[in-house]
Design a protein around this motif. Sequence first.
Motif, mmCIF file in Angstrom:
data_model
loop_
_atom_site.group_PDB
_atom_site.id
_atom_site.type_symbol
_atom_site.label_atom_id
_atom_site.label_comp_id
_atom_site.label_asym_id
_atom_site.label_seq_id
_atom_site.Cartn_x
_atom_site.Cartn_y
_atom_site.Cartn_z
ATOM 1 N N GLY A 12 -0.267 62.997 82.343
ATOM 2 C CA GLY A 12 -0.957 62.684 81.090
ATOM 3 C C GLY A 12 -2.227 61.891 81.352
ATOM 4 N N ASP A 13 -3.001 61.668 80.296
ATOM 5 C CA ASP A 13 -4.248 60.900 80.384
ATOM 6 C C ASP A 13 -5.262 61.540 81.323
ATOM 7 N N GLU A 14 -5.251 62.850 81.421
ATOM 8 C CA GLU A 14 -6.181 63.537 82.326
ATOM 9 C C GLU A 14 -7.574 63.679 81.719
ATOM 10 N N ASP A 37 2.635 60.777 68.254
ATOM 11 C CA ASP A 37 1.565 59.784 68.405
ATOM 12 C C ASP A 37 1.762 58.924 69.651
ATOM 13 N N ASN A 38 2.599 59.400 70.585
ATOM 14 C CA ASN A 38 2.595 58.814 71.934
ATOM 15 C C ASN A 38 1.326 59.231 72.672
ATOM 16 N N ALA A 39 0.723 60.337 72.249
ATOM 17 C CA ALA A 39 -0.507 60.829 72.871
ATOM 18 C C ALA A 39 -1.703 60.033 72.373
ATOM 19 N N GLY A 40 -2.733 59.971 73.196
ATOM 20 C CA GLY A 40 -3.974 59.344 72.757
ATOM 21 C C GLY A 40 -5.117 60.150 73.337
ATOM 22 N N ILE A 127 12.390 53.223 80.862
ATOM 23 C CA ILE A 127 11.443 54.310 81.140
ATOM 24 C C ILE A 127 10.006 53.838 80.946
ATOM 25 N N GLY A 128 9.859 52.827 80.094
ATOM 26 C CA GLY A 128 8.507 52.400 79.737
ATOM 27 C C GLY A 128 7.913 53.344 78.710
ATOM 28 N N THR A 129 8.684 53.664 77.680
ATOM 29 C CA THR A 129 8.188 54.584 76.647
ATOM 30 C C THR A 129 7.045 53.924 75.870
ATOM 31 N N THR A 130 6.388 54.721 75.056
ATOM 32 C CA THR A 130 5.288 54.186 74.259
ATOM 33 C C THR A 130 5.815 53.436 73.024
ATOM 34 N N GLY A 131 7.112 53.502 72.786
ATOM 35 C CA GLY A 131 7.705 52.802 71.639
ATOM 36 C C GLY A 131 7.391 53.465 70.313
ATOM 37 N N ALA A 222 -0.136 67.924 74.904
ATOM 38 C CA ALA A 222 -0.237 66.464 75.010
ATOM 39 C C ALA A 222 0.612 66.023 76.207
ATOM 40 N N GLN A 223 0.371 64.792 76.682
ATOM 41 C CA GLN A 223 0.977 64.298 77.924
ATOM 42 C C GLN A 223 0.630 65.274 79.074
ATOM 43 N N GLY A 224 1.485 65.341 80.093
ATOM 44 C CA GLY A 224 1.128 66.209 81.220
ATOM 45 C C GLY A 224 2.355 66.867 81.815
ATOM 46 N N PHE A 236 12.118 59.923 84.078
ATOM 47 C CA PHE A 236 10.880 59.241 83.663
ATOM 48 C C PHE A 236 9.912 60.264 83.078
ATOM 49 N N VAL A 237 10.284 60.800 81.954
ATOM 50 C CA VAL A 237 9.526 61.882 81.309
ATOM 51 C C VAL A 237 9.462 61.596 79.811
ATOM 52 N N THR A 238 8.732 62.417 79.101
ATOM 53 C CA THR A 238 8.788 62.347 77.649
ATOM 54 C C THR A 238 9.821 63.384 77.184
ATOM 55 N N SER A 239 10.025 63.510 75.872
ATOM 56 C CA SER A 239 11.155 64.335 75.408
ATOM 57 C C SER A 239 10.729 65.714 74.934
ATOM 58 N N ARG A 273 -0.769 57.077 86.240
ATOM 59 C CA ARG A 273 0.532 57.171 85.566
ATOM 60 C C ARG A 273 0.730 55.900 84.766
ATOM 61 N N VAL A 274 1.306 56.034 83.576
ATOM 62 C CA VAL A 274 1.626 54.854 82.777
ATOM 63 C C VAL A 274 3.126 54.872 82.511
ATOM 64 N N GLY A 275 3.769 53.733 82.627
ATOM 65 C CA GLY A 275 5.223 53.698 82.508
ATOM 66 C C GLY A 275 5.854 53.769 83.890
ATOM 67 N N GLY A 307 -2.357 50.392 75.320
ATOM 68 C CA GLY A 307 -3.229 49.406 75.964
ATOM 69 C C GLY A 307 -2.727 48.965 77.334
ATOM 70 N N ARG A 308 -1.612 49.534 77.787
ATOM 71 C CA ARG A 308 -1.060 49.130 79.089
ATOM 72 C C ARG A 308 -1.983 49.578 80.220
ATOM 73 N N PRO A 309 -2.162 48.733 81.290
ATOM 74 C CA PRO A 309 -2.953 49.204 82.429
ATOM 75 C C PRO A 309 -2.219 50.361 83.107
HETATM 76 P P1 IMP Z 1 7.609 58.443 75.292
HETATM 77 O O1 IMP Z 1 6.909 59.745 75.222
HETATM 78 O O2 IMP Z 1 7.020 57.392 74.400
HETATM 79 O O3 IMP Z 1 9.087 58.598 75.091
HETATM 80 O O4 IMP Z 1 7.443 57.856 76.782
HETATM 81 C C1 IMP Z 1 8.038 58.477 77.919
HETATM 82 C C2 IMP Z 1 7.131 58.371 79.124
HETATM 83 O O5 IMP Z 1 5.991 59.188 78.932
HETATM 84 C C3 IMP Z 1 6.596 56.965 79.411
HETATM 85 O O6 IMP Z 1 6.454 56.799 80.806
HETATM 86 C C4 IMP Z 1 5.226 56.975 78.753
HETATM 87 O O7 IMP Z 1 4.349 56.036 79.345
HETATM 88 C C5 IMP Z 1 4.795 58.405 79.053
HETATM 89 N N1 IMP Z 1 3.821 58.934 78.081
HETATM 90 C C6 IMP Z 1 4.060 59.332 76.820
HETATM 91 N N2 IMP Z 1 2.939 59.781 76.238
HETATM 92 C C7 IMP Z 1 1.963 59.678 77.155
HETATM 93 C C8 IMP Z 1 0.578 60.022 77.150
HETATM 94 O O8 IMP Z 1 0.014 60.528 76.175
HETATM 95 N N3 IMP Z 1 -0.092 59.766 78.300
HETATM 96 C C9 IMP Z 1 0.509 59.254 79.406
HETATM 97 N N4 IMP Z 1 1.800 58.925 79.451
HETATM 98 C C10 IMP Z 1 2.531 59.139 78.336
#
Ligand code: IMP
Length: 431
Positions: A12-14, A37-40, A127-131, A222-224, A236-239, A273-275, A307-309
């Motif tokens: 993600g974040d590419e 809205d975990n994506a940005g 996992i460090g989700t985006t919450g 979205a994501q990667g 360590f993935v999204t759903s 990578r974030v999380g 906002g996480r590094p």
């Molecule tokens: P979730 O999607 O909030 O459940 O988070 C699961 C994992 O995916 C965590 O490691 C997040 O940091 C990561 N993640 C979710 N959305 C993004 C994104 O848009 N960019 C990068 N990492 C993401």
Amino acid sequence: MPLQIIVGAQWGDEGKGRIVDWFAAGARYAARYNGGDNAGHTVTVGGRIFKLHLVPPGLIHPHVIGVLGNGMVVNPQTLLEEMQMLDENGIDVSPRRLRISFAAHLITPAHKALDRAIEAARGRSEIGTTGRGIGPAYTDKAARTGLRLADMLAPDFVERVGAHVAAANRLLGLYGAPPLDPMPVCEQFSGYAERLKPHIADTASELASALQAGEIVLAEGAQGTLLDLDHGTYPFVTSSSTTAAGALTGLGLGLTAAAGARVLGVVKAFQTRVGAGPFPTEVSGELAERLRGSGKNPWDEFGTTTGRPRRVGWLDGVLLRYAARLNGLTELAVTKLDILTGIETLRLCVAYRAAEGRRLDDLPFGPADLGDYQPLYEDLPGWDEPIGGIRRWADLPAAARGYLERIAGLCGVPIGLVSVGPEREQVVEKG
Ligand code: IMP
């Protein structure tokens, strides 16, 4: 090639937002197919910066119709705030231009509370989700207890929201988290329904008709790839299904729609990578600070959503090869090449060394066991010349072209374009 799929080839974040923006200039539809809205997605147009979490960035082009596909989980509050922001910036977000699949799922405050409670319960193995409630919303979908956009059209929608909150409260109790008061949630969601109803549509049939008529549909992942629920660095993935195939289920398109599709993999010139989760080529110290940036610029490596590094490292060619195969990539878009300017020697991970010393050119069991491998690097010369003003491939420094060609060679996918700065026009097309 009416169907064009843009997919993240890393974690993600590419920089997909600006690539989508580039291709949307020639498209009729811009459709998101997964996540919420975990994506940005950040798009910079004429000095104006749009940070979008739900609305497809392609919608910024006035001729494009935006679609939120059935594969998404939609937080209506975020969506309405984003629509208001766009409206205030003169971008039309009327139902004529923005449509949401009736089969997309809703994210509620109960999902967000559950996301927090489940992460807290994981403790050190979080996992460090985006919450943002993504996992719990997809859990409800799979358990067949979710709320869909179509529910907003039902006369008993408010009762359904109340029942959902009551069910979530039972779960929250198991995690020792406080329950939610259903009343304010029901009131809020009744208001959201009134505002979103005109946008709810059968987007799958609309997209099928558009493709049949030869119109270009841009499917925006979205994501990667490495965060894909099935194929990523599990757990360590999204759903959701972040890969190109997810565009078909997430938009409700038939397999034949994919025949001859353009599948563009967006890859950052280095790895981030974030999380939590494994990251073989991660670097620290001065180099990490250099790649990450200070956080002052919108393009620095800090999460758009949280906002996480971000963790940073050298480009991983093994994972890129994996992403190329899994997505069936037809071309690459390399982003943020300008960030590497001034680094004397660039490293590219071309293979791994397994714990017992064996060299691995590919992943024996996908990326799940990544933590066990050491990267094997190839060193390439860097360049010093600023490249932000370059628009032609031939004008790039020879070392930059060499780096890019090696990336393409490692994964067997040609490079289509390269971004050399944050502005819309800072792109080099390879041609
Ligand atoms: P979730 O999607 O909030 O459940 O988070 C699961 C994992 O995916 C965590 O490691 C997040 O940091 C990561 N993640 C979710 N959305 C993004 C994104 O848009 N960019 C990068 N990492 C993401």
